[in-house]
Enzyme design. Structure first.
Site, PDB file in Angstrom:
ATOM      1  N   LEU A 132      25.294  52.365  49.693  1.00  0.00           N
ATOM      2  CA  LEU A 132      24.466  51.970  49.866  1.00  0.00           C
ATOM      3  C   LEU A 132      24.325  51.139  50.828  1.00  0.00           C
ATOM      4  CD1 LEU A 132      21.571  51.148  48.822  1.00  0.00           C
ATOM      5  CD2 LEU A 132      22.752  49.620  46.814  1.00  0.00           C
ATOM      6  N   THR A 133      25.280  49.719  50.490  1.00  0.00           N
ATOM      7  CA  THR A 133      25.045  48.634  51.782  1.00  0.00           C
ATOM      8  C   THR A 133      25.218  49.464  53.124  1.00  0.00           C
ATOM      9  OG1 THR A 133      26.146  47.462  49.797  1.00  0.00           O
ATOM     10  CG2 THR A 133      26.064  46.650  52.157  1.00  0.00           C
ATOM     11  N   GLY A 138      20.820  46.181  55.597  1.00  0.00           N
ATOM     12  CA  GLY A 138      21.170  45.567  53.961  1.00  0.00           C
ATOM     13  C   GLY A 138      20.954  46.611  52.950  1.00  0.00           C
ATOM     14  N   GLN A 281      42.027  14.550  25.750  1.00  0.00           N
ATOM     15  CA  GLN A 281      40.564  14.872  25.277  1.00  0.00           C
ATOM     16  C   GLN A 281      40.358  15.523  26.219  1.00  0.00           C
ATOM     17  OE1 GLN A 281      39.070  11.459  24.010  1.00  0.00           O
ATOM     18  NE2 GLN A 281      38.773  11.804  22.233  1.00  0.00           N
ATOM     19  N   GLU A 365      27.018  44.970  42.357  1.00  0.00           N
ATOM     20  CA  GLU A 365      25.955  45.351  41.669  1.00  0.00           C
ATOM     21  C   GLU A 365      24.744  43.281  42.444  1.00  0.00           C
ATOM     22  OE1 GLU A 365      27.781  47.111  41.466  1.00  0.00           O
ATOM     23  OE2 GLU A 365      28.147  47.512  39.587  1.00  0.00           O
TER      24      GLU A 365
END
Length: 394
Positions: A132-133, A138, A281, A365
């Site tokens: 995809l990328t 993009g 603490q 993703e």
């Protein structure tokens, strides 16, 4: 995280528990001991790892049973991928990508495409990766890769990079423009003429997880390689990434759980000024904040899994899970490092690796900005993620 069982989908309770226990045992007895080797060599010894994953059934987790897989429900799968996220990150990457995109093909592919790939995917003989990328563009509609039809063939030209599992993938789901505005998806075998793969430089974390640079130069595929119809690539992408975002959130949970476990142990064992640091603490606050993030993320994932397994689409929930998960694991590993102090910044403790591995979750993703965009867009269009909850309280 405990799976919600007794679904009409997925494995029966006893079979699921046996499979899960078998995988968990292999994770800690066979795969976790490989961590130092993988980190040192910056490669996963696939000759050792892949046969283990095949033997315990880790490749077929989300492959439907009719194709030889286990056909787990999403609620059953999430605890398993979360457990993988507790060990070396390159191993988690292999399992996540293989199962996520085998699951995607089982939902968007036709019968012929599923038969050609999924039987092999159930055993690891085949594996699917998303292409995809792109380096010069993009994702989504912003693609430079093209697919031009001529008779019974398409010719694909373009470049893709950051393609995870490119070293073991037998098939790629390639996204390309079939006209100026339409994105389509194609199932392209690895050995197709004109397709070449080069490795990219090693990553910050998740060492050994391969992310390749793919060049498609006059790649010819038959028209039957088209997934669905022309212009449906965006729909396929949305469906695949939707549930895969939940898987990334489960990975964030697993890493967070491991970091919390190690931090609790260190807070009890590390003594300064004659007392365990857990009596202070400041350390107690860190632990409480970490536990709150873990608890909240478990609840988000349980809700998303229940909705998906009931047949609902969960676009907003998936993006919110991904967004909260990446932010939670960032906070948890930050605090884990503070609790461990300087020794946690060295390879003497797993915290150093968990800290690096978790940063990939920000990018997989979709980045945080994409999750904001998806969630807000759904809300503005009238989507209500609270419907199921409201119905149960009336």
């Amino acid at each position: 995280m405990t799976a919600t069982l007794d679904h009409t989908i997925g494995l029966p309770d006893a079979e699921y528990r046996a499979l899960r226990d078998q995988i968990f045992d292999a994770i800690w007895s066979e795969l976790d001991p490989l961590e130092q080797r993988i980190e040192d060599e910056e490669r996963v010894p696939n000759e050792i790892v892949l046969p283990i994953l095949e033997r315990v059934g880790a490749f077929g987790l989300l492959v439907p049973r009719e194709y030889g897989g286990s056909g787990l429900s999403i609620a059953q799968y999430l605890p398993i991928i979360a457990e993988f996220a507790k060990i070396q990150g390159g191993l988690r990457v292999i399992v996540h990508v293989h199962n996520s995109f085998a699951h995607a093909l089982s939902e968007i592919g036709n019968d012929e495409q599923k038969s050609a790939v999924l039987f092999g995917a159930a055993t690891g003989r085949h594996s699917v990766a998303f292409a995809l990328t792109e380096p010069l563009h993009g994702t989504g509609a912003d693609l430079g890769t093209t697919a031009v039809r001529s008779g019974d063939e398409y010719m694909i030209n373009g470049e893709k990079w950051l393609i995870t599992n490119s070293d073991i993938a037998s098939h790629f789901i390639v996204f390309a423009k079939t006209d100026a505005t339409e994105v389509s998806a194609f199932l392209v075998p690895r050995d197709t003429e004109g397709l070449s793969i080069q490795p990219l430089p090693e990553t910050m974390g998740c060492k050994g997880g391969e992310h390749g640079h793919i060049t498609l130069s006059s790649v010819r595929v038959p028209a039957t390689a088209l997934i669905g119809a022309e212009g449906e690539g965006g729909q396929h992408l949305e469906r695949a990434l939707e549930i895969s975002r939940v898987f990334i959130a489960a990975s964030s949970l697993g890493t967070s759980e491991r970091a919390l476990e190690l931090s609790i142990a260190h807070a009890k064992e590390r003594v300064t000024f004659g007392k365990p640091i857990g009596t202070r603490q400041a350390v107690q606050r860190y632990l409480a904040e970490m536990a709150t993030d873990v608890y909240a993320l478990r609840g988000l994932l349980a809700d998303a899994a229940q909705k998906w397994d009931s047949g609902r689409r969960i676009p907003a929930e998936a993006s919110m899970c991904k967004l909260f998960g990446l932010e939670a694991v960032g906070r948890v590993t930050d605090r884990a490092l503070l609790i461990h102090g300087g020794i946690g910044y060295t390879r003497a403790h797993p915290i150093e690796r968990l800290y690096r591995d978790a940063r990939l979750n920000w990018l997989e993703e979709g980045t945080p900005t994409i999750q904001y965009l998806v969630t807000a867009g759904q809300l503005l269009e009238g989507y209500s993620f609270a419907d199921a909850f409201d119905a149960g309280t009336r």
